[in-house]
Design an enzyme around this catalytic site. Structure first.
Site, PDB file in Angstrom:
ATOM      1  N   GLU A  20       0.846  -1.210   0.000  1.00  0.00           N
ATOM      2  CA  GLU A  20       0.000   0.000   0.000  1.00  0.00           C
ATOM      3  C   GLU A  20       0.877   1.253   0.000  1.00  0.00           C
ATOM      4  O   GLU A  20       0.558   2.244  -0.643  1.00  0.00           O
ATOM      5  CB  GLU A  20      -0.926   0.036   1.220  1.00  0.00           C
ATOM      6  CG  GLU A  20      -1.938  -1.110   1.295  1.00  0.00           C
ATOM      7  CD  GLU A  20      -1.404  -2.316   2.059  1.00  0.00           C
ATOM      8  OE1 GLU A  20      -0.180  -2.384   2.341  1.00  0.00           O
ATOM      9  OE2 GLU A  20      -2.227  -3.206   2.374  1.00  0.00           O
ATOM     10  N   HIS A 187       7.755  -5.392  13.081  1.00  0.00           N
ATOM     11  CA  HIS A 187       8.301  -4.041  13.239  1.00  0.00           C
ATOM     12  C   HIS A 187       8.605  -3.831  14.720  1.00  0.00           C
ATOM     13  O   HIS A 187       7.761  -4.140  15.582  1.00  0.00           O
ATOM     14  CB  HIS A 187       7.271  -2.981  12.831  1.00  0.00           C
ATOM     15  CG  HIS A 187       7.115  -2.796  11.359  1.00  0.00           C
ATOM     16  ND1 HIS A 187       6.617  -3.758  10.535  1.00  0.00           N
ATOM     17  CD2 HIS A 187       7.391  -1.727  10.554  1.00  0.00           C
ATOM     18  CE1 HIS A 187       6.589  -3.291   9.279  1.00  0.00           C
ATOM     19  NE2 HIS A 187       7.052  -2.065   9.267  1.00  0.00           N
ATOM     20  N   GLU A 190      11.393   1.186  16.030  1.00  0.00           N
ATOM     21  CA  GLU A 190      11.206   2.345  15.149  1.00  0.00           C
ATOM     22  C   GLU A 190      10.692   3.504  16.016  1.00  0.00           C
ATOM     23  O   GLU A 190      11.306   4.555  16.083  1.00  0.00           O
ATOM     24  CB  GLU A 190      10.226   2.007  14.025  1.00  0.00           C
ATOM     25  CG  GLU A 190       9.976   3.151  13.031  1.00  0.00           C
ATOM     26  CD  GLU A 190       8.828   2.853  12.049  1.00  0.00           C
ATOM     27  OE1 GLU A 190       7.954   2.035  12.376  1.00  0.00           O
ATOM     28  OE2 GLU A 190       8.809   3.469  10.964  1.00  0.00           O
TER      29      GLU A 190
END
Ligand code: ADE
Ligand code: ZN
Length: 319
Positions: A20, A187, A190
């Site tokens: 996306e 993830h 971050e």
């Protein structure tokens, strides 16, 4: 020009790419030429998102406009993956946000087929279903449970706001996914610090971390990444644009220190539509701002094949 030619000719991988977030602008423009007559404002050179929330709001706004069915995923993937090949990528891992399927007329296997059939013959493609910390609720539960049975799905990954609590279902689903033959990653590091990187490794038992750059805040975490051979799929320009803590400018990006410490690192573009970057530019930045040598770039590119989900035989043919 020498750098550009070197990077172009380097066999590379892209192991951290949200489909996306890689939406081709030309398709948005085709869809609504008036609304998208100008490139998005966030393509400006020095554009920085104020917060992850601001980024997410824009992400949802643009992505929900374009990604409405399998045909759109196919059309986009054709352009995205050809662009990867044109930049010298031989292997790509791309992730789509799984809960989006709750709003589409096509089911998961159909979306996955649509993405896979868009890949050029010379590209090895692996497809991941991404989910947020709080997605295991309501209809999302069934969707997450059932995706583990989809044959065409190569793996799952955890993304979205990192500061939401990590709920107990994740460890359970990550374990089930591996038992079902899926690869897992997450993830971390971050927007949260090194503690969260440690937590994700301990609880979810992943060997691949997306970003992970804030591991630098704790030498013990860095040592552990090296010792346990955990790879970080780093996205330098993304970190700069999203104003990750401790990275006020590219010349302060911890990738230099992490590399020197011996951490297994790969270079990736994350969401090129939103950061206005290309994979090649992420490589250029390392030379221009962080003093990486060309042999060091070659090492980073080779690391991509080391972490890639390939047979030993095909890995050897790429490296
Ligand atoms: N989803 C898309 N891009 C992301 C990022 N940079 N961090 C977390 N989730 C994401
Ligand atoms: Zn990402």
């Amino acid at each position: 020009p020498e750098l550009a030619a070197f990077v172009r000719d380097l066999p590379k991988t892209e192991t951290h790419l949200h489909i996306e977030g890689a939406c081709p602008f030309q398709l948005l423009k085709q869809l609504d030429p008036i609304k998208h007559s100008q490139p998005p404002p966030f393509w400006a050179d020095d554009f920085r998102y104020r917060s992850f929330q601001q980024f997410m709001d824009l992400y949802v706004q643009y992505c929900s406009e374009f990604y409405t069915d399998a045909k759109r995923f196919h059309e986009a993937a054709k352009i995205i993956l050809k662009n990867c090949v044109d930049q010298g990528c031989r292997y790509v891992e791309t992730s789509f946000h799984l809960p989006t399927l709750l709003y589409l007329s096509d089911d998961g296997p159909t979306i996955i087929d649509a993405i896979r059939s868009a890949a050029p013959a010379e590209l090895e493609l692996r497809i991941f279903a991404g989910m947020c910390h709080n997605d295991y609720k309501d209809a999302g539960k069934d969707l997450i449970d059932s995706c583990l049975t989809w044959e065409g799905l190569d793996g799952i990954d955890l993304h979205g706001p990192e500061d939401l609590p990590l709920e107990p279902w994740t460890a359970d689903i990550w374990e089930k996914a591996r038992l079902a033959g899926k690869f897992t990653k997450a993830h971390a590091g971050e927007f949260m610090g090194s503690d969260f990187v440690d937590r994700v490794i301990d609880d979810l038992k992943v060997t691949r971390i997306e970003h992970g750059v804030r591991s630098i805040e704790n030498p013990a975490t860095v040592e552990r990444l090296v010792r346990e051979n955990i790879a970080l799929d780093v996205c330098p320009i993304s970190n700069l644009k999203l104003a990750v803590e401790g990275i006020p400018s590219m010349n302060r990006h911890p990738i230099r220190e992490l590399f020197d410490a011996g951490v297994l690192l790969t270079v990736n573009s994350d969401d090129p539509f939103f950061f206005g970057n290309s994979l090649s530019e992420d490589y250029y930045a390392l030379v221009q701002e962080l003093g990486f040598s060309l042999p060091e770039l070659a090492k980073l590119a080779a690391n991509g094949f080391q972490v890639a989900l390939l047979s030993e035989e095909s890995r050897a043919s790429y490296m």
